[in-house]
Design a protein around this motif. Structure first.
Motif, PDB file in Angstrom:
ATOM      1  N   ASN A  85      34.502   8.878   2.065  1.00  0.00           N
ATOM      2  CA  ASN A  85      35.149  10.130   2.472  1.00  0.00           C
ATOM      3  C   ASN A  85      36.509   9.793   3.067  1.00  0.00           C
ATOM      4  N   LEU A  86      37.540   9.869   2.279  1.00  0.00           N
ATOM      5  CA  LEU A  86      38.861   9.484   2.723  1.00  0.00           C
ATOM      6  C   LEU A  86      39.831  10.640   2.587  1.00  0.00           C
ATOM      7  N   GLU A  87      40.883  10.564   3.383  1.00  0.00           N
ATOM      8  CA  GLU A  87      41.952  11.552   3.320  1.00  0.00           C
ATOM      9  C   GLU A  87      43.008  11.063   2.337  1.00  0.00           C
ATOM     10  N   TRP A  88      43.531  11.975   1.541  1.00  0.00           N
ATOM     11  CA  TRP A  88      44.502  11.590   0.523  1.00  0.00           C
ATOM     12  C   TRP A  88      45.625  12.609   0.477  1.00  0.00           C
ATOM     13  N   LEU A  89      46.736  12.209  -0.118  1.00  0.00           N
ATOM     14  CA  LEU A  89      47.922  13.044  -0.219  1.00  0.00           C
ATOM     15  C   LEU A  89      48.307  13.245  -1.667  1.00  0.00           C
ATOM     16  N   ASN A  90      48.779  14.427  -1.955  1.00  0.00           N
ATOM     17  CA  ASN A  90      49.379  14.714  -3.235  1.00  0.00           C
ATOM     18  C   ASN A  90      50.813  14.166  -3.248  1.00  0.00           C
ATOM     19  N   PRO A  91      51.378  13.788  -4.386  1.00  0.00           N
ATOM     20  CA  PRO A  91      52.771  13.312  -4.379  1.00  0.00           C
ATOM     21  C   PRO A  91      53.759  14.312  -3.803  1.00  0.00           C
ATOM     22  N   HIS A  92      53.474  15.618  -3.867  1.00  0.00           N
ATOM     23  CA  HIS A  92      54.366  16.650  -3.316  1.00  0.00           C
ATOM     24  C   HIS A  92      53.531  17.624  -2.481  1.00  0.00           C
ATOM     25  N   PRO A  93      53.060  17.191  -1.305  1.00  0.00           N
ATOM     26  CA  PRO A  93      52.180  18.048  -0.513  1.00  0.00           C
ATOM     27  C   PRO A  93      52.950  19.079   0.297  1.00  0.00           C
ATOM     28  N   ASN A  94      52.219  20.056   0.752  1.00  0.00           N
ATOM     29  CA  ASN A  94      52.772  21.090   1.618  1.00  0.00           C
ATOM     30  C   ASN A  94      52.941  20.526   3.026  1.00  0.00           C
ATOM     31  N   VAL A  95      54.065  20.841   3.672  1.00  0.00           N
ATOM     32  CA  VAL A  95      54.370  20.275   4.985  1.00  0.00           C
ATOM     33  C   VAL A  95      53.325  20.692   6.013  1.00  0.00           C
ATOM     34  N   GLY A  96      52.921  21.941   5.989  1.00  0.00           N
ATOM     35  CA  GLY A  96      51.932  22.404   6.954  1.00  0.00           C
ATOM     36  C   GLY A  96      50.613  21.686   6.835  1.00  0.00           C
ATOM     37  N   ARG A  97      50.167  21.428   5.615  1.00  0.00           N
ATOM     38  CA  ARG A  97      48.910  20.714   5.427  1.00  0.00           C
ATOM     39  C   ARG A  97      49.044  19.249   5.823  1.00  0.00           C
ATOM     40  N   TYR A 162      62.520  17.650   3.778  1.00  0.00           N
ATOM     41  CA  TYR A 162      61.662  18.472   2.936  1.00  0.00           C
ATOM     42  C   TYR A 162      62.461  19.683   2.488  1.00  0.00           C
ATOM     43  N   SER A 163      61.981  20.319   1.459  1.00  0.00           N
ATOM     44  CA  SER A 163      62.737  21.423   0.850  1.00  0.00           C
ATOM     45  C   SER A 163      61.782  22.473   0.320  1.00  0.00           C
ATOM     46  N   ASP A 164      62.333  23.595  -0.089  1.00  0.00           N
ATOM     47  CA  ASP A 164      61.533  24.669  -0.679  1.00  0.00           C
ATOM     48  C   ASP A 164      61.061  24.266  -2.074  1.00  0.00           C
ATOM     49  N   PRO A 165      59.898  24.774  -2.493  1.00  0.00           N
ATOM     50  CA  PRO A 165      59.435  24.474  -3.852  1.00  0.00           C
ATOM     51  C   PRO A 165      60.429  24.966  -4.900  1.00  0.00           C
ATOM     52  N   GLY A 166      60.751  24.078  -5.841  1.00  0.00           N
ATOM     53  CA  GLY A 166      61.697  24.428  -6.893  1.00  0.00           C
ATOM     54  C   GLY A 166      63.148  24.223  -6.528  1.00  0.00           C
ATOM     55  N   ALA A 167      63.455  23.840  -5.281  1.00  0.00           N
ATOM     56  CA  ALA A 167      64.833  23.610  -4.863  1.00  0.00           C
ATOM     57  C   ALA A 167      65.317  22.262  -5.399  1.00  0.00           C
ATOM     58  N   PRO A 168      66.622  22.045  -5.462  1.00  0.00           N
ATOM     59  CA  PRO A 168      67.144  20.737  -5.909  1.00  0.00           C
ATOM     60  C   PRO A 168      66.651  19.608  -5.006  1.00  0.00           C
ATOM     61  N   GLU A 169      66.521  18.421  -5.583  1.00  0.00           N
ATOM     62  CA  GLU A 169      66.023  17.280  -4.830  1.00  0.00           C
ATOM     63  C   GLU A 169      67.032  16.847  -3.770  1.00  0.00           C
ATOM     64  N   LEU A 170      66.476  16.410  -2.637  1.00  0.00           N
ATOM     65  CA  LEU A 170      67.307  15.921  -1.546  1.00  0.00           C
ATOM     66  C   LEU A 170      67.735  14.482  -1.818  1.00  0.00           C
ATOM     67  N   ASN A 199      55.870  25.908   5.022  1.00  0.00           N
ATOM     68  CA  ASN A 199      55.664  26.284   3.620  1.00  0.00           C
ATOM     69  C   ASN A 199      56.481  25.439   2.658  1.00  0.00           C
ATOM     70  N   LYS A 200      57.268  24.516   3.187  1.00  0.00           N
ATOM     71  CA  LYS A 200      58.085  23.666   2.326  1.00  0.00           C
ATOM     72  C   LYS A 200      57.292  22.472   1.821  1.00  0.00           C
ATOM     73  N   VAL A 201      57.929  21.699   0.948  1.00  0.00           N
ATOM     74  CA  VAL A 201      57.261  20.584   0.274  1.00  0.00           C
ATOM     75  C   VAL A 201      58.011  19.295   0.600  1.00  0.00           C
ATOM     76  N   VAL A 202      57.259  18.244   0.896  1.00  0.00           N
ATOM     77  CA  VAL A 202      57.839  16.926   1.149  1.00  0.00           C
ATOM     78  C   VAL A 202      57.515  16.014  -0.033  1.00  0.00           C
ATOM     79  N   ASP A 203      58.495  15.244  -0.461  1.00  0.00           N
ATOM     80  CA  ASP A 203      58.349  14.381  -1.631  1.00  0.00           C
ATOM     81  C   ASP A 203      57.902  12.993  -1.169  1.00  0.00           C
ATOM     82  N   CYS A 204      56.633  12.662  -1.423  1.00  0.00           N
ATOM     83  CA  CYS A 204      56.100  11.349  -1.053  1.00  0.00           C
ATOM     84  C   CYS A 204      56.228  10.326  -2.174  1.00  0.00           C
TER      85      CYS A 204
END
Length: 313
Positions: A85-97, A162-170, A199-204
């Motif tokens: 039972n491990l915690e994992w991250l999506n490559p582009h997870p939600n900042v709040g989560r 982090y940025s909004d979903p669909g926004a240009p990459e930082l 509600n923004k997305v961070v690129d991991c």
């Protein structure tokens, strides 16, 4: 000499303590007697208990590894001691989560995975936010993409990368910017986020390790121990032959007391299964059919058996 014997019996140090005492007394002629005294003091102390430092390591539960693996570990596999039972991250997870799971756990690293939707044909991959794997139906459906450290995630949040979903990459952060807070990285509780930031997305995917060390769930514990000792690992991800995450192993799982608990539980389970199988055989015996090449006379089968004779020697 008496002080050397006392210190050697308490801290179990030999060469380093010899050098310290020689430099303190400024008398090199005592070098050989002090070394012999420290060696004898260490040997005698090891007969009764461990050294002072080793005792404090056990009391503090620090995950320091022994020099060699125990022979008992040959019977265990990586799947026996791993955390399923491990915690994992999506490559582009939600900042709040991300903030939610960082506050809920104290893990120093997280596997970066994508969720494999087995309900669709062809093993279609679909993205999923951060979550906890379920060993029943989710554990074998996480395909490994990399490994990211907790310090890296906290740095990205601290720098508001982090940025909004669909926004240009930082623009990418440099290595000096990622290690700006080393060695004292900020705590997740010190980071303040607004509702819109959550509600923004961070690129991991840009900052994760895309090729972390992995091991098969069937690998023996001795091999896992050798990898940790020789490479200085802190995390080892367990993946199957399809590249799907089965669990993770840290130094805490390689502690002697933890492996003894796992070994005892495995032995008890095997004993229970063996006892239940024997009980089933005693209640419902398996019929044995003997096939003869020749047909026997029915009258011969009805003849009484000759009585047994007891011989006395």
């Amino acid at each position: 000499i008496g002080a050397a014997a006392f210190l050697g019996g308490v801290v179990r140090m030999t060469i380093s303590l010899t050098v310290i005492l020689i430099e303190t007394t400024r008398n090199i002629s005592y070098g050989l007697p002090i070394m012999l005294t420290l060696m004898v003091a260490k040997w005698v102390g090891d007969i009764f208990n461990k050294g002072l430092y080793d005792i404090h390591i056990e009391l503090k539960h620090w995950p320091l590894l022994e020099w060699e693996a125990e022979p008992l570990w040959e019977t265990l596999r990586a799947s026996d001691i791993m955390k399923s039972n491990l915690e994992w991250l999506n490559p582009h997870p939600n900042v709040g989560r991300v903030v939610e799971i960082l506050k809920r756990t104290k893990h120093s690293a997280f596997p970066v995975c994508v969720y494999t939707d087995s309900s669709q044909g062809g093993g279609t991959l679909r993205r999923k936010q951060i979550g906890t794997t379920n060993p029943v139906h989710v554990r074998s459906q996480l395909r490994l993409q990399g490994l990211i450290l907790r310090s890296q995630i906290v740095t990205l949040l601290k720098k508001e990368h982090y940025s909004d979903p669909g926004a240009p990459e930082l623009p990418d952060l440099t290595h000096s910017e990622l290690t700006e807070f080393y060695p004292r990285y900020p705590d997740i509780d010190d980071i303040t986020l607004t509702i819109s930031d959550q509600n923004k997305v961070v690129d991991c995917s840009k900052y994760m390790n895309p090729c972390p060390y992995t091991v098969s769930p069937h690998a023996p514990i001795t091999k896992v121990f050798t990898l940790f000792r020789s490479l200085g690992l802190r995390h080892l991800i367990v993946v199957n032959n399809k590249g799907e995450v089965e669990g993770i192993i840290t130094r805490a799982e390689l502690q002697e007391h933890h492996i003894e608990i796992v070994y005892k539980a495995k032995v008890d389970t095997q004993s229970t299964v063996l006892a239940s199988s024997r009980a089933d055989l005693s209640v419902n015996p398996v019929p044995i059919t003997i096939q003869h090449s020749a047909t026997l006379n029915p009258e011969y089968l009805q003849l009484p058996l000759p009585p047994r004779t007891l011989r006395t020697f």
